[in-house]
Design a protein around this motif. Structure first.
Motif, PDB file in Angstrom:
ATOM      1  N   LEU A  37       2.398  -5.521  -2.011  1.00  0.00           N
ATOM      2  CA  LEU A  37       3.186  -6.508  -1.219  1.00  0.00           C
ATOM      3  C   LEU A  37       3.932  -5.555  -0.780  1.00  0.00           C
ATOM      4  CD1 LEU A  37       3.657 -10.114  -3.036  1.00  0.00           C
ATOM      5  CD2 LEU A  37       1.785  -9.497  -1.437  1.00  0.00           C
ATOM      6  N   VAL A  38       4.717  -4.731  -1.078  1.00  0.00           N
ATOM      7  CA  VAL A  38       5.835  -3.456  -0.382  1.00  0.00           C
ATOM      8  C   VAL A  38       4.654  -3.304   1.062  1.00  0.00           C
ATOM      9  CG1 VAL A  38       7.537  -1.952  -0.232  1.00  0.00           C
ATOM     10  CG2 VAL A  38       7.389  -4.486  -1.313  1.00  0.00           C
ATOM     11  N   ILE A  39       3.826  -1.855   0.139  1.00  0.00           N
ATOM     12  CA  ILE A  39       2.925  -1.266   0.454  1.00  0.00           C
ATOM     13  C   ILE A  39       1.920  -1.538   1.464  1.00  0.00           C
ATOM     14  CG2 ILE A  39       0.947  -0.167   0.299  1.00  0.00           C
ATOM     15  CD1 ILE A  39       1.541   0.513  -3.229  1.00  0.00           C
ATOM     16  N   LEU A  40       1.274  -3.105   1.117  1.00  0.00           N
ATOM     17  CA  LEU A  40       0.970  -3.737   2.154  1.00  0.00           C
ATOM     18  C   LEU A  40       2.208  -3.783   3.732  1.00  0.00           C
ATOM     19  CD1 LEU A  40      -1.250  -6.384   0.478  1.00  0.00           C
ATOM     20  CD2 LEU A  40      -1.731  -4.013   2.024  1.00  0.00           C
ATOM     21  N   LEU A  41       2.976  -4.299   3.545  1.00  0.00           N
ATOM     22  CA  LEU A  41       3.952  -5.052   4.327  1.00  0.00           C
ATOM     23  C   LEU A  41       4.446  -3.640   5.182  1.00  0.00           C
ATOM     24  CD1 LEU A  41       5.524  -6.731   5.789  1.00  0.00           C
ATOM     25  CD2 LEU A  41       7.394  -6.928   4.540  1.00  0.00           C
ATOM     26  N   GLY A  42       4.573  -2.084   4.271  1.00  0.00           N
ATOM     27  CA  GLY A  42       5.475  -1.272   4.389  1.00  0.00           C
ATOM     28  C   GLY A  42       4.684  -0.316   5.481  1.00  0.00           C
ATOM     29  N   LEU A  46       4.102   0.046   9.687  1.00  0.00           N
ATOM     30  CA  LEU A  46       3.803   1.610  10.410  1.00  0.00           C
ATOM     31  C   LEU A  46       1.930   1.834  11.719  1.00  0.00           C
ATOM     32  CD1 LEU A  46       4.724   4.371   7.963  1.00  0.00           C
ATOM     33  CD2 LEU A  46       5.946   3.864  10.017  1.00  0.00           C
ATOM     34  N   ILE A  47       1.063   1.444  11.122  1.00  0.00           N
ATOM     35  CA  ILE A  47       0.166   0.964  11.351  1.00  0.00           C
ATOM     36  C   ILE A  47       0.348   0.378  13.034  1.00  0.00           C
ATOM     37  CG2 ILE A  47      -2.097   0.302  11.374  1.00  0.00           C
ATOM     38  CD1 ILE A  47      -2.612   0.940   7.921  1.00  0.00           C
ATOM     39  N   LEU A  67      -2.164   8.157   7.213  1.00  0.00           N
ATOM     40  CA  LEU A  67      -1.908   7.972   6.088  1.00  0.00           C
ATOM     41  C   LEU A  67      -1.945   6.518   5.644  1.00  0.00           C
ATOM     42  CD1 LEU A  67      -0.985   9.530   3.662  1.00  0.00           C
ATOM     43  CD2 LEU A  67       1.667  10.107   4.767  1.00  0.00           C
ATOM     44  N   SER A  68      -1.017   5.554   6.376  1.00  0.00           N
ATOM     45  CA  SER A  68      -0.634   4.373   5.763  1.00  0.00           C
ATOM     46  C   SER A  68      -1.818   4.101   5.737  1.00  0.00           C
ATOM     47  CB  SER A  68       0.024   3.689   7.238  1.00  0.00           C
ATOM     48  OG  SER A  68       0.870   5.054   7.629  1.00  0.00           O
ATOM     49  N   PHE A  69      -2.682   3.488   6.805  1.00  0.00           N
ATOM     50  CA  PHE A  69      -4.250   2.761   6.397  1.00  0.00           C
ATOM     51  C   PHE A  69      -4.688   3.623   5.537  1.00  0.00           C
ATOM     52  CE2 PHE A  69      -9.377   2.450   6.926  1.00  0.00           C
ATOM     53  CZ  PHE A  69      -8.749   1.635   7.170  1.00  0.00           C
ATOM     54  N   LEU A  70      -4.661   4.705   4.859  1.00  0.00           N
ATOM     55  CA  LEU A  70      -5.319   5.391   3.495  1.00  0.00           C
ATOM     56  C   LEU A  70      -4.718   4.648   2.460  1.00  0.00           C
ATOM     57  CD1 LEU A  70      -5.555   9.545   3.323  1.00  0.00           C
ATOM     58  CD2 LEU A  70      -4.855   8.237   1.219  1.00  0.00           C
ATOM     59  N   ASP A  71      -2.958   4.964   2.121  1.00  0.00           N
ATOM     60  CA  ASP A  71      -2.712   4.284   1.422  1.00  0.00           C
ATOM     61  C   ASP A  71      -3.012   3.055   1.095  1.00  0.00           C
ATOM     62  OD1 ASP A  71      -0.694   6.191   0.306  1.00  0.00           O
ATOM     63  OD2 ASP A  71       0.441   6.215   1.648  1.00  0.00           O
ATOM     64  N   ILE A  72      -3.079   2.065   1.787  1.00  0.00           N
ATOM     65  CA  ILE A  72      -3.679   0.787   1.781  1.00  0.00           C
ATOM     66  C   ILE A  72      -4.684   0.638   1.651  1.00  0.00           C
ATOM     67  CG2 ILE A  72      -4.117  -1.491   2.944  1.00  0.00           C
ATOM     68  CD1 ILE A  72      -2.157  -0.957   5.131  1.00  0.00           C
ATOM     69  N   VAL A 288       3.517   3.805  -6.669  1.00  0.00           N
ATOM     70  CA  VAL A 288       5.349   4.313  -6.764  1.00  0.00           C
ATOM     71  C   VAL A 288       4.978   4.782  -4.834  1.00  0.00           C
ATOM     72  CG1 VAL A 288       7.203   5.288  -7.148  1.00  0.00           C
ATOM     73  CG2 VAL A 288       6.270   3.658  -8.419  1.00  0.00           C
ATOM     74  N   THR A 289       4.224   6.137  -5.076  1.00  0.00           N
ATOM     75  CA  THR A 289       4.113   7.497  -4.094  1.00  0.00           C
ATOM     76  C   THR A 289       3.418   6.177  -2.162  1.00  0.00           C
ATOM     77  OG1 THR A 289       2.950   8.181  -5.232  1.00  0.00           O
ATOM     78  CG2 THR A 289       2.804   9.299  -2.568  1.00  0.00           C
ATOM     79  N   PRO A 290       2.629   5.736  -2.423  1.00  0.00           N
ATOM     80  CA  PRO A 290       2.157   4.402  -1.027  1.00  0.00           C
ATOM     81  C   PRO A 290       3.338   3.785  -0.563  1.00  0.00           C
ATOM     82  CG  PRO A 290       0.486   4.821  -3.064  1.00  0.00           C
ATOM     83  CD  PRO A 290       1.319   5.512  -3.021  1.00  0.00           C
ATOM     84  N   MET A 291       4.383   3.285  -1.745  1.00  0.00           N
ATOM     85  CA  MET A 291       5.596   2.608  -1.515  1.00  0.00           C
ATOM     86  C   MET A 291       6.246   3.103  -0.462  1.00  0.00           C
ATOM     87  SD  MET A 291       7.515   0.401  -3.699  1.00  0.00           S
ATOM     88  CE  MET A 291       8.163   1.143  -4.716  1.00  0.00           C
ATOM     89  N   LEU A 292       6.558   4.606  -0.733  1.00  0.00           N
ATOM     90  CA  LEU A 292       8.087   5.359  -0.388  1.00  0.00           C
ATOM     91  C   LEU A 292       7.138   5.787   0.575  1.00  0.00           C
ATOM     92  CD1 LEU A 292       9.104   7.396  -4.120  1.00  0.00           C
ATOM     93  CD2 LEU A 292       9.787   4.902  -3.226  1.00  0.00           C
ATOM     94  N   ASN A 293       6.160   6.090   0.841  1.00  0.00           N
ATOM     95  CA  ASN A 293       6.121   6.789   2.403  1.00  0.00           C
ATOM     96  C   ASN A 293       6.056   5.875   3.678  1.00  0.00           C
ATOM     97  OD1 ASN A 293       5.330   8.646   0.692  1.00  0.00           O
ATOM     98  ND2 ASN A 293       2.384   8.329   1.017  1.00  0.00           N
TER      99      ASN A 293
END
Length: 319
Positions: A37-42, A46-47, A67-72, A288-293
């Motif tokens: 959920l943090v990944i989707l929100l964060g 950014l996008i 990068l944000s779209f890729l992580d999602i 964790v990595t996509p969440m931290l970005n």
């Protein structure tokens, strides 16, 4: 018996997940769900800000939006299945769904490797050749750079996924992993996988060795340029423009190197502890990595924080 196995290819796979450690399943379900959920929100925020705020219409933030779209995309291709597996012991997945997941996870990882190299080049030009930056990093340059990152990652994934799904699995369809990860699936093959191993080694050199070398050389020039700046304030400002990218690179490649350098045991009975870590390390990399970005880029970037505040204030004002 061997011939019978060969004539009966598997129609699907069984994902063991953490079924050997039932006490961890509920804990990790809650943790991974919150992180997702943090990944989707964060990354979603950014996008939005990179599109909405005209001050962020620069190459650096264009790459950050990618990068944000890729992580999602990466997390969405695997996390829902992992969460379902925590609730459903010995989760089954069809052969085609497993192939699709392998494709997307490998494509996203490969794309991110190349994209981080492109972002390092952007920071190199911005700091070492600031007067030429508008010319070198024009729209005609950074758009093809981003597209090529996606194309290279996707092409490599097509090759590896195709090589993997063509292997005979002789009825052995139990994947001792949280998801359909290529290395875990390869361990089920009942034929020689030397071609897969060689191609994986070549890919590791291309997607790990080459970008890391390129990024390292870029940062040698960046650091040398920053150290030549006479004022401490100037050095601080220059370093702050690339510190977020450098932090993301260290976390991303550090986890990848550790994950693929760690030897995989072919005998799960002999290596239960390593099998657990073989599952948790990719999970750390994938969640964790996509969440931290977005957290790293938001905390260390005044422009992003200002854009987020403006976006939130506009939303509140329209209400």
């Amino acid at each position: 018996m061997e011939k019978a196995n060969w004539s009966s290819p598997v129609a699907g796979f069984i994902l063991l997940g953490l079924s050997d450690h039932p006490g961890l399943e509920k804990i990790f379900f809650v943790l991974i769900l919150l992180m997702y959920l943090v990944i989707l929100l964060g990354n979603g925020v950014l996008i939005l800000v990179t599109i909405h705020d005209s001050r962020l219409h620069t190459p650096m933030y264009f790459f950050l939006g990618n990068l944000s779209f890729l992580d999602i995309c990466y997390t969405t291709s695997s996390v829902p299945l992992v969460l379902d597996g925590f609730l459903t012991p010995r989760k089954t997945i069809s052969f085609s769904a497993c192939a699709v997941q392998m494709f997307f996870s490998f494509a996203m990882a490969g794309t991110e490797c190349v994209l981080l190299g492109m972002m390092a080049f952007d920071r190199y030009v911005a700091i070492c050749n600031p007067l030429r930056y508008p010319v070198v990093m024009s729209r005609a340059a950074y758009m093809p750079m981003a597209v090529s990152s996606w194309a290279i990652g996707g092409t490599a994934s097509v090759v590896h996924t195709s090589l993997t799904i063509q292997l005979p699995f002789c009825g052995n369809n139990v994947i001792n992993h949280l998801a359909c990860e290529i290395l875990a699936v390869l361990r089920l093959a009942c034929v020689d996988i030397s071609i897969n191993v060689i191609s994986m080694g070549v890919t590791n050199v291309i997607f790990l060795g080459v970008p890391v070398l390129f990024i390292s050389i870029s940062y040698v020039f960046i650091i040398a340029t920053i150290l030549r700046i006479p004022s401490a304030e100037g050095r601080r400002k220059a370093f702050s423009t690339c510190s977020a990218h450098f932090t993301v690179v260290v976390i991303f490649y550090g986890t990848l190197f550790f994950m693929y350098r760690k030897p995989k045991s072919m005998d799960s009975l002999e290596d239960n502890k390593e099998d657990l870590s073989d599952k948790l390390i990719p999970l750390f990399y994938g969640v964790v990595t996509p969440m931290l970005n977005p957290i790293i880029y938001s905390l260390r970037n005044k422009d992003v924080k200002s854009a987020v505040r403006n976006l939130m204030s506009q939303k509140c004002f329209t209400r």
